[in-house]
Design a protein around this motif. Sequence first.
Motif, PDB file in Angstrom:
ATOM      1  N   GLU A 308      40.754  -2.050   2.875  1.00 45.83           N
ATOM      2  CA  GLU A 308      41.897  -2.064   3.697  1.00 45.83           C
ATOM      3  C   GLU A 308      41.683  -1.433   5.199  1.00 45.83           C
ATOM      4  O   GLU A 308      41.989  -1.655   6.137  1.00 45.83           O
ATOM      5  N   GLU A 309      40.834  -0.138   5.257  1.00 41.12           N
ATOM      6  CA  GLU A 309      40.625   0.242   6.442  1.00 41.12           C
ATOM      7  C   GLU A 309      39.571  -0.547   7.321  1.00 41.12           C
ATOM      8  O   GLU A 309      40.064  -0.634   8.630  1.00 41.12           O
ATOM      9  N   LEU A 310      38.856  -1.271   6.725  1.00 41.89           N
ATOM     10  CA  LEU A 310      37.843  -2.044   7.441  1.00 41.89           C
ATOM     11  C   LEU A 310      38.912  -3.149   8.305  1.00 41.89           C
ATOM     12  O   LEU A 310      38.706  -3.877   9.419  1.00 41.89           O
ATOM     13  N   LEU A 311      39.680  -3.784   7.265  1.00 46.71           N
ATOM     14  CA  LEU A 311      40.487  -5.042   7.564  1.00 46.71           C
ATOM     15  C   LEU A 311      41.505  -4.720   8.635  1.00 46.71           C
ATOM     16  O   LEU A 311      41.626  -5.268   9.745  1.00 46.71           O
ATOM     17  N   ALA A 312      42.152  -3.268   8.613  1.00 41.63           N
ATOM     18  CA  ALA A 312      43.205  -2.994   9.512  1.00 41.63           C
ATOM     19  C   ALA A 312      42.255  -2.755  10.974  1.00 41.63           C
ATOM     20  O   ALA A 312      42.893  -3.009  11.867  1.00 41.63           O
ATOM     21  N   VAL A 313      41.071  -2.293  10.860  1.00 38.12           N
ATOM     22  CA  VAL A 313      40.500  -2.058  12.002  1.00 38.12           C
ATOM     23  C   VAL A 313      40.148  -3.420  12.905  1.00 38.12           C
ATOM     24  O   VAL A 313      40.380  -3.525  14.089  1.00 38.12           O
ATOM     25  N   GLY A 314      39.757  -4.280  11.874  1.00 32.44           N
ATOM     26  CA  GLY A 314      39.645  -5.696  12.478  1.00 32.44           C
ATOM     27  C   GLY A 314      40.821  -6.433  13.046  1.00 32.44           C
ATOM     28  O   GLY A 314      40.608  -6.859  13.909  1.00 32.44           O
ATOM     29  N   LEU A 315      41.896  -6.170  12.567  1.00 31.38           N
ATOM     30  CA  LEU A 315      43.162  -6.557  13.110  1.00 31.38           C
ATOM     31  C   LEU A 315      43.549  -5.952  14.398  1.00 31.38           C
ATOM     32  O   LEU A 315      43.892  -6.870  15.141  1.00 31.38           O
ATOM     33  N   ILE A 316      43.257  -4.798  14.601  1.00 37.56           N
ATOM     34  CA  ILE A 316      43.487  -4.210  15.598  1.00 37.56           C
ATOM     35  C   ILE A 316      42.722  -4.624  16.836  1.00 37.56           C
ATOM     36  O   ILE A 316      42.999  -4.731  17.839  1.00 37.56           O
ATOM     37  N   ALA A 317      41.423  -4.715  16.371  1.00 36.51           N
ATOM     38  CA  ALA A 317      40.251  -5.252  17.368  1.00 36.51           C
ATOM     39  C   ALA A 317      40.674  -6.705  17.648  1.00 36.51           C
ATOM     40  O   ALA A 317      40.077  -6.907  18.989  1.00 36.51           O
TER      41      ALA A 317
END
Length: 317
Positions: A308-317
């Motif tokens: 979830e953390e990695l996916l959230a970072v990917g969405l922000i990026a």
Amino acid sequence: MDFQLTDEQRALKDGTRELLAGRFGRDRLRAAVEDPAPDRALWRELGAAGFFALRLPEKDGGVGLGLPEAVLVLEEAGRALLPGPLVACQLLAGVVDGVATGEKIVGLCEGAREPVLWEHPAGCDELILVEGARGRTSGAYRSAPDRVSCAPFASVDPLTPLARVLDLPRTEPVALDVPRLRREAALLTAAQQLGSAVRTVEMAAGHAREREQFGVPIGSFQAVKQLCAQMLVRAEIARSAVYAASITESVLDVTGAKLLADEAAVRNARDCLQVHGGMGFTWEADVHLHLKRAWFYAERWGTAGEAEELLAVGLIA
């Protein structure tokens, strides 16, 4: 893109299922609960069938297929709850001699997390430790089991004995693409979770058709229908994500696929248990084996929180 399986892929999937059904049926599964050591004869048979050499080039004695085909094979292994370091042997077939043919069994440990756990320590001929995750320094090291200091570690999955690695000499580096290895290990683990999720749908639907209450099958009750339908939806969503990730090989796609497959495996096993009622809570039923395996794999090669953390970072990026 067309994600429908080709005739060759369907034949591969069906052939794997037939092989495992014939060599690792329910009786062998229940026996493995008491003795989960990898069956060496079955391992060699899998090797002869190309299970581990699936992605090796034909010039190197492999089958010459790709990651999507490996996903299909591991899905069937997960459906059958086949024990053993399958992901490790699939990924290291071209690295350690004898693994491709099933003559040797190799283990794979994540050194980036604590504690470092070794699956099936008594059944492995070699051990590979991989270190580094998410930008940190990475590396891989190999060692013979007699050089590894380890201690038994309680496993939630009775089919997967564990040991905690206390000391592993890092003196034999192995040239591996560690980020890719970790990504593919996560995807192949997700494929096994998908297979388990699909199998528990079959188990729940089969029991709902056969079990009767008030003179009718319990599958005719709306609450049971809804549970089974939700299970099917979870499994199919996870299937789409896992199959797509096997083609794109994107970090975020693999992360999402693992997250969805873990959720499908765990929640489907729980719902399957509920459909079975009191019978599902007994040791003789196979439902608990799927639930325990799903819990275990959900903590391997990326947890839900990490995903979830990695996916959230990917969405922000």
